[in-house]
Design an enzyme around this catalytic site. Structure first.
Site, PDB file in Angstrom:
ATOM      1  N   LYS A 289      -1.471 -13.611   0.845  1.00  0.00           N
ATOM      2  CA  LYS A 289      -0.455 -13.118   1.792  1.00  0.00           C
ATOM      3  C   LYS A 289      -0.456 -13.974   3.065  1.00  0.00           C
ATOM      4  O   LYS A 289       0.594 -14.352   3.584  1.00  0.00           O
ATOM      5  CB  LYS A 289      -0.724 -11.641   2.136  1.00  0.00           C
ATOM      6  CG  LYS A 289      -0.409 -10.701   0.981  1.00  0.00           C
ATOM      7  CD  LYS A 289      -0.837  -9.258   1.221  1.00  0.00           C
ATOM      8  CE  LYS A 289      -0.596  -8.431  -0.044  1.00  0.00           C
ATOM      9  NZ  LYS A 289      -0.947  -7.013   0.067  1.00  0.00           N
TER      10      LYS A 289
ATOM     11  N   ASP B 227       4.862  -2.290   4.524  1.00  0.00           N
ATOM     12  CA  ASP B 227       4.540  -1.862   3.160  1.00  0.00           C
ATOM     13  C   ASP B 227       5.381  -0.662   2.732  1.00  0.00           C
ATOM     14  O   ASP B 227       5.419  -0.318   1.546  1.00  0.00           O
ATOM     15  CB  ASP B 227       3.060  -1.435   3.086  1.00  0.00           C
ATOM     16  CG  ASP B 227       2.175  -2.508   2.479  1.00  0.00           C
ATOM     17  OD1 ASP B 227       2.649  -3.215   1.573  1.00  0.00           O
ATOM     18  OD2 ASP B 227       1.010  -2.613   2.902  1.00  0.00           O
TER      19      ASP B 227
ATOM     20  N   GLN C  10      -4.580  -3.356   3.717  1.00  0.00           N
ATOM     21  CA  GLN C  10      -4.730  -3.607   2.282  1.00  0.00           C
ATOM     22  C   GLN C  10      -5.407  -2.416   1.607  1.00  0.00           C
ATOM     23  O   GLN C  10      -6.427  -1.911   2.064  1.00  0.00           O
ATOM     24  CB  GLN C  10      -5.547  -4.902   2.073  1.00  0.00           C
ATOM     25  CG  GLN C  10      -5.691  -5.329   0.624  1.00  0.00           C
ATOM     26  CD  GLN C  10      -4.378  -5.734  -0.035  1.00  0.00           C
ATOM     27  OE1 GLN C  10      -3.444  -6.186   0.634  1.00  0.00           O
ATOM     28  NE2 GLN C  10      -4.283  -5.568  -1.338  1.00  0.00           N
TER      29      GLN C  10
HETATM   30  N1  GUN Z   1      -2.867  -2.946  -2.860  1.00  0.00           N
HETATM   31  C1  GUN Z   1      -2.190  -3.203  -4.016  1.00  0.00           C
HETATM   32  N2  GUN Z   1      -0.887  -3.437  -3.770  1.00  0.00           N
HETATM   33  C2  GUN Z   1      -0.726  -3.316  -2.427  1.00  0.00           C
HETATM   34  C3  GUN Z   1       0.394  -3.462  -1.565  1.00  0.00           C
HETATM   35  O1  GUN Z   1       1.534  -3.723  -1.981  1.00  0.00           O
HETATM   36  N3  GUN Z   1       0.147  -3.277  -0.242  1.00  0.00           N
HETATM   37  C4  GUN Z   1      -1.093  -2.976   0.241  1.00  0.00           C
HETATM   38  N4  GUN Z   1      -1.227  -2.796   1.556  1.00  0.00           N
HETATM   39  N5  GUN Z   1      -2.150  -2.831  -0.532  1.00  0.00           N
HETATM   40  C5  GUN Z   1      -1.965  -3.012  -1.858  1.00  0.00           C
END
Ligand code: GUN
Length: 283
Positions: A53, A120, A97
């Site tokens: 990311k 998100d 995350q």
């Molecule tokens: N863990 C797995 N997929 C995601 C996501 O799309 N966003 C976040 N913050 N954590 C994740």
């Protein structure tokens, strides 16, 4: 069988985003779009996702602020950090995350994020907007799946979309998006009876269960569109939730793992971060 190449499409969209951002900076060089990424603990998969990311942010010109917190971080410490980031004008988006370590109350943490910085789409406010069909931040994986289908000109309206997996991150928000696009949607999960009967009736099948090679050819109708959200490490190799070699001849379209949904997820995060910049600017 046609491969739904998420890597190629995500690179194309990343270039579109990079172009948009550089035009924005040319007009106003005083402010950079900023994304704060919080990782708690040392989950290896999460470390890799976060690294990807951050790299993607750098590529398109988004400034990232990375917080790697120790496993023993308390709820209060995390809430304090989110408060600071909520108040920081250099931060347009905040991403925590998941999964968080088990001692942390995930719901309380996510609810603390300023909804206007919730790239998100996990805060109760954004989930509510999505559910009633209003403009919202859409969770990145479901948004990536819809984009992948639409940019490949796959018709959604009127089709039977079956989702296997009911998580807040993928299954539930994807259900809302597919409904908005006029699909008939069925959600299956670990307690569903006669799963194969349902998956066989799918025109579009989306699998997000985290079980390697769970979907086999005898669970599919000929000509299905199969979207595989699973990323499972088996003997040092990444495999999806579908048994690719076994199912591929039954599919009209299929997403590869890796290179299908995964790269789309990251690119949608960049898109949401740009949206968050405009959302604050136009407040
Ligand atoms: N863990 C797995 N997929 C995601 C996501 O799309 N966003 C976040 N913050 N954590 C994740």
């Amino acid at each position: 069988m046609i491969l739904l190449d998420g890597k190629c499409l995500s690179n194309q969209i990343k270039e579109e985003i990079a172009t948009e951002i550089s035009a924005l900076y040319e007009k106003d060089s005083s402010h950079k779009i900023g994304l704060a990424v919080i990782l708690v603990g040392d989950n290896l998969a999460s470390q890799i996702y976060v690294k990807n990311k951050i790299t993607a942010c750098l590529h398109v010109g988004i400034k990232s602020f990375q917080y790697n917190l120790k496993e023993s971080t308390t709820d209060d410490e995390l809430l304090t950090l989110i408060d600071e980031l909520n108040d920081d004008d250099n931060v347009n988006g905040i991403l925590v995350q998941l999964p968080l370590p088990p001692h942390i109350e995930e719901e309380k943490i996510l609810a603390k994020i300023d909804p206007l910085k919730d790239v998100d789409g996990f805060t109760p406010y954004q989930v509510g907007l999505l559910t009633i069909g209003q403009k919202s931040f859409v969770p990145c994986t479901p948004k990536g799946i819809i984009t992948l289908l639409e940019r490949n000109k796959i018709e959604i309206a009127g089709r039977h979309a079956v989702i296997v997996g009911r998580s807040n991150v993928v299954g539930k928000p994807l259900m809302q998006l597919l409904l908005q696009k006029d699909a008939t949607v069925t959600i299956c999960h670990s307690k569903t009876k006669n799963l194969s009967d349902i998956t066989k009736s799918a025109d579009i099948l989306i699998v997000a269960v985290g079980k390697p090679c769970f979907i086999k050819a005898d669970m599919l109708n000929q000509g299905v569109i199969l979207v595989d959200v699973g990323i499972n490490r088996v003997d040092g190799r990444l495999v999806g939730d579908a048994d690719f070699e076994n199912v591929k001849d039954k599919c009209a379209y299929i997403t590869p793992v890796p290179g299908g949904v995964g790269p789309m997820t990251i690119t949608m995060l960049l898109q949401n971060t740009v949206e968050a910049y405009y959302a604050r600017k136009n407040r």
